[in-house]
Design a protein around this motif. Sequence first.
Motif, PDB file in Angstrom:
ATOM      1  N   CYS A  76       9.231 -19.465   4.362  1.00  0.00           N
ATOM      2  CA  CYS A  76       8.595 -18.465   5.213  1.00  0.00           C
ATOM      3  C   CYS A  76       7.142 -18.776   5.530  1.00  0.00           C
ATOM      4  N   GLY A  77       6.536 -19.776   4.872  1.00  0.00           N
ATOM      5  CA  GLY A  77       5.141 -20.087   5.134  1.00  0.00           C
ATOM      6  C   GLY A  77       4.216 -19.160   4.372  1.00  0.00           C
ATOM      7  N   ILE A  78       2.999 -18.958   4.904  1.00  0.00           N
ATOM      8  CA  ILE A  78       1.953 -18.250   4.161  1.00  0.00           C
ATOM      9  C   ILE A  78       1.803 -16.796   4.560  1.00  0.00           C
ATOM     10  N   ARG A  79       2.489 -16.338   5.613  1.00  0.00           N
ATOM     11  CA  ARG A  79       2.250 -14.987   6.110  1.00  0.00           C
ATOM     12  C   ARG A  79       3.410 -14.035   5.857  1.00  0.00           C
ATOM     13  N   SER A  80       4.466 -14.508   5.199  1.00  0.00           N
ATOM     14  CA  SER A  80       5.583 -13.625   4.880  1.00  0.00           C
ATOM     15  C   SER A  80       6.235 -14.096   3.596  1.00  0.00           C
ATOM     16  N   TYR A  81       7.234 -13.326   3.124  1.00  0.00           N
ATOM     17  CA  TYR A  81       7.814 -13.558   1.811  1.00  0.00           C
ATOM     18  C   TYR A  81       9.340 -13.595   1.926  1.00  0.00           C
ATOM     19  N   ALA A  82       9.953 -14.398   1.075  1.00  0.00           N
ATOM     20  CA  ALA A  82      11.394 -14.623   1.150  1.00  0.00           C
ATOM     21  C   ALA A  82      12.160 -13.583   0.331  1.00  0.00           C
ATOM     22  N   TRP A  83      13.293 -13.115   0.891  1.00  0.00           N
ATOM     23  CA  TRP A  83      14.187 -12.191   0.198  1.00  0.00           C
ATOM     24  C   TRP A  83      15.585 -12.363   0.786  1.00  0.00           C
ATOM     25  N   ARG A  84      16.526 -12.833  -0.066  1.00  0.00           N
ATOM     26  CA  ARG A  84      17.923 -12.990   0.337  1.00  0.00           C
ATOM     27  C   ARG A  84      18.060 -13.754   1.660  1.00  0.00           C
ATOM     28  N   ASN A  85      17.428 -14.920   1.680  1.00  0.00           N
ATOM     29  CA  ASN A  85      17.541 -15.870   2.792  1.00  0.00           C
ATOM     30  C   ASN A  85      16.970 -15.333   4.107  1.00  0.00           C
ATOM     31  N   SER A  86      16.025 -14.380   4.018  1.00  0.00           N
ATOM     32  CA  SER A  86      15.304 -13.893   5.191  1.00  0.00           C
ATOM     33  C   SER A  86      13.833 -13.765   4.836  1.00  0.00           C
ATOM     34  N   CYS A  87      12.995 -13.638   5.852  1.00  0.00           N
ATOM     35  CA  CYS A  87      11.551 -13.530   5.650  1.00  0.00           C
ATOM     36  C   CYS A  87      11.082 -12.110   5.996  1.00  0.00           C
ATOM     37  N   TYR A  88      10.198 -11.574   5.148  1.00  0.00           N
ATOM     38  CA  TYR A  88       9.723 -10.200   5.320  1.00  0.00           C
ATOM     39  C   TYR A  88       8.201 -10.149   5.175  1.00  0.00           C
ATOM     40  N   SER A  89       7.591  -9.184   5.846  1.00  0.00           N
ATOM     41  CA  SER A  89       6.154  -8.918   5.725  1.00  0.00           C
ATOM     42  C   SER A  89       5.954  -7.508   5.197  1.00  0.00           C
ATOM     43  N   PRO A  90       4.954  -7.291   4.316  1.00  0.00           N
ATOM     44  CA  PRO A  90       4.724  -5.959   3.760  1.00  0.00           C
ATOM     45  C   PRO A  90       4.162  -5.000   4.805  1.00  0.00           C
ATOM     46  N   ILE A  91       4.514  -3.725   4.681  1.00  0.00           N
ATOM     47  CA  ILE A  91       3.989  -2.677   5.551  1.00  0.00           C
ATOM     48  C   ILE A  91       2.755  -2.074   4.897  1.00  0.00           C
ATOM     49  N   LEU A  92       1.610  -2.133   5.584  1.00  0.00           N
ATOM     50  CA  LEU A  92       0.383  -1.552   5.058  1.00  0.00           C
ATOM     51  C   LEU A  92       0.374  -0.057   5.311  1.00  0.00           C
ATOM     52  N   GLN A  93      -0.089   0.686   4.323  1.00  0.00           N
ATOM     53  CA  GLN A  93      -0.099   2.150   4.413  1.00  0.00           C
ATOM     54  C   GLN A  93      -1.440   2.587   4.992  1.00  0.00           C
ATOM     55  N   LEU A  94      -1.511   2.685   6.324  1.00  0.00           N
ATOM     56  CA  LEU A  94      -2.762   3.067   6.988  1.00  0.00           C
ATOM     57  C   LEU A  94      -2.813   4.569   7.194  1.00  0.00           C
ATOM     58  N   GLY A  95      -2.083   5.057   8.205  1.00  0.00           N
ATOM     59  CA  GLY A  95      -1.974   6.512   8.388  1.00  0.00           C
ATOM     60  C   GLY A  95      -3.254   7.163   8.869  1.00  0.00           C
ATOM     61  N   ARG A  96      -3.195   8.467   8.938  1.00  0.00           N
ATOM     62  CA  ARG A  96      -4.313   9.274   9.409  1.00  0.00           C
ATOM     63  C   ARG A  96      -5.328   9.471   8.289  1.00  0.00           C
ATOM     64  N   PRO A  97      -6.658   9.428   8.600  1.00  0.00           N
ATOM     65  CA  PRO A  97      -7.654   9.711   7.576  1.00  0.00           C
ATOM     66  C   PRO A  97      -7.418  11.084   6.964  1.00  0.00           C
ATOM     67  N   PRO A  98      -7.595  11.229   5.664  1.00  0.00           N
ATOM     68  CA  PRO A  98      -7.342  12.513   5.007  1.00  0.00           C
ATOM     69  C   PRO A  98      -8.284  13.599   5.495  1.00  0.00           C
ATOM     70  N   SER A  99      -7.843  14.830   5.386  1.00  0.00           N
ATOM     71  CA  SER A  99      -8.664  15.944   5.843  1.00  0.00           C
ATOM     72  C   SER A  99      -9.699  16.345   4.827  1.00  0.00           C
ATOM     73  N   SER A 100      -9.581  15.860   3.603  1.00  0.00           N
ATOM     74  CA  SER A 100     -10.590  16.160   2.578  1.00  0.00           C
ATOM     75  C   SER A 100     -10.719  14.960   1.678  1.00  0.00           C
ATOM     76  N   VAL A 101     -11.946  14.773   1.178  1.00  0.00           N
ATOM     77  CA  VAL A 101     -12.254  13.645   0.292  1.00  0.00           C
ATOM     78  C   VAL A 101     -13.001  14.195  -0.904  1.00  0.00           C
ATOM     79  N   GLN A 102     -12.645  13.716  -2.086  1.00  0.00           N
ATOM     80  CA  GLN A 102     -13.370  14.161  -3.269  1.00  0.00           C
ATOM     81  C   GLN A 102     -14.796  13.658  -3.226  1.00  0.00           C
ATOM     82  N   PRO A 103     -15.779  14.479  -3.470  1.00  0.00           N
ATOM     83  CA  PRO A 103     -17.166  14.025  -3.426  1.00  0.00           C
ATOM     84  C   PRO A 103     -17.457  13.118  -4.604  1.00  0.00           C
TER      85      PRO A 103
END
Length: 473
Positions: free
Chosen positions: A446-473
């Motif tokens: 798969c090279g350097i940008r993805s990972y092998a699993w059961r004879n296929s190549c996969y890339s991880p999903i980053l958890q971005l999402g919406r900024p939270p509505s509150s942050v601990q000070p």
Amino acid sequence: MDPNALSLDTLLGPWRVVRFQGQGSYGAVYRVEREAPTGDGPFALKLALHPLDPRFEREGELLSRIRHPHVPRLLDRGWRVLSGGVPFPYLVMEWVEGTPLYAWAAQQERTSRQVCQLLAQVARALEATHAVEGVHRDVKGDNVLVRQDGSAVLTDLGSGCYRGAETLTHQFPPPGTPQYQSPECQRFQWEARHLPRARYEAQPADDVYALGVTAYRLVVGKYPPECVAMKQTEEGFQFVPVEPVAPERQVRLSPELAALIRQMLSDEPSFRGSAAEVAQALEHAAKRSGPWADQPIRPVSEPVPDGMARVSKDAESPVDESPPPVSVPVSEGPEHRLRSLRSERTAVRGLMAAASVCLLLGGVWWMESQVAWETYPGESESLGGLTDAGPLNAASEVASQSEQNTVNLDVPQKPFPGQGLPPCEKHEVEINKGCWVRSADKTPPCGIRSYAWRNSCYSPILQLGRPPSSVQP
């Protein structure tokens, strides 16, 4: 206070003013000597520009805890009462005769080995600061002085802090210089922009990132690209990954130094390593790098100097050709320590150079006093032998793109930090408790940008999402 208020021969305790040196945002610096000459001067006296400035108390306390050859030594602290009975705090430190780091670089050609040595000393200064539960919070070339003997001193701890210190900054932006702020600091400022009581707590990883920015500017001559970016979606603004510009695309430098700069600039704080680990890595690079580390750092557009020959790794004999400009891809993988590398040795047999090891596997740090800089196919069946032998010279062997494509990394046993977790979206696949997306037209290797699993190549999903509505000070 007028910084010129102290005339020559003015006494502050046992300290006699010799001359006015300069001033910053909060203090004026004077060159002073002891009233009774002892032959161990001169010294630097830093006097607050504002009465009762609490920053001086905090800086003095932090300096009093640090004992390190690459940090100015605190000698005294006290108060100067001016007209009207208003007290101004002052600090007295050892005098450091030196040139600011960027100015030093502009005055002469520098080599990768010199840069590694200087940055290692700054990293050791940060190690000492972090050891007393302090953070510098303003690491940059302007706050590093290079002495005539070539050693570096980390100065100006006026923005520094330590555990338990009084909070002095109650609003954005946090202390420090914006260009050196870490991705996590910038994200926090965006997410907490509507929370007046939110306060960013700087960590040692912030200092390491700032050291990476310093290193990048030192070798390239300009700041690295923005470390975070955002795009507007139907759900609001989201953070998106920024493609980093590797320093070796701009200038010729040793692969070891290039890899370490990229490592310090990692978006994930844990991938950067501690200041102690960075220092040890830089010291190894300065000691073990090949002849290319002694060549001046120059733009890649300039021709290769005449007479530079690549060294054969088999016979230590010159090869009649000059090495190409360093070109090492940026890793997107996780951090793997030496213990896990020994158990997954098949994942690294295709690596051809030190920078490939550091970057393809998300950063290898010298966690046990040695690092395997390179592994050639067929030469070693485990990393144990390389670790025992110490770092090898990889400056003359850089992996080509075709060789990098033979690398095959398996999906790890647990999700990466920040990876999306189940329940996964319809187009995603759950693997080892993490969410992945399949590369439909790609099969292992798969090279350097993805990972092998059961004879296929996969890339991880980053958890971005919406900024939270509150942050601990």
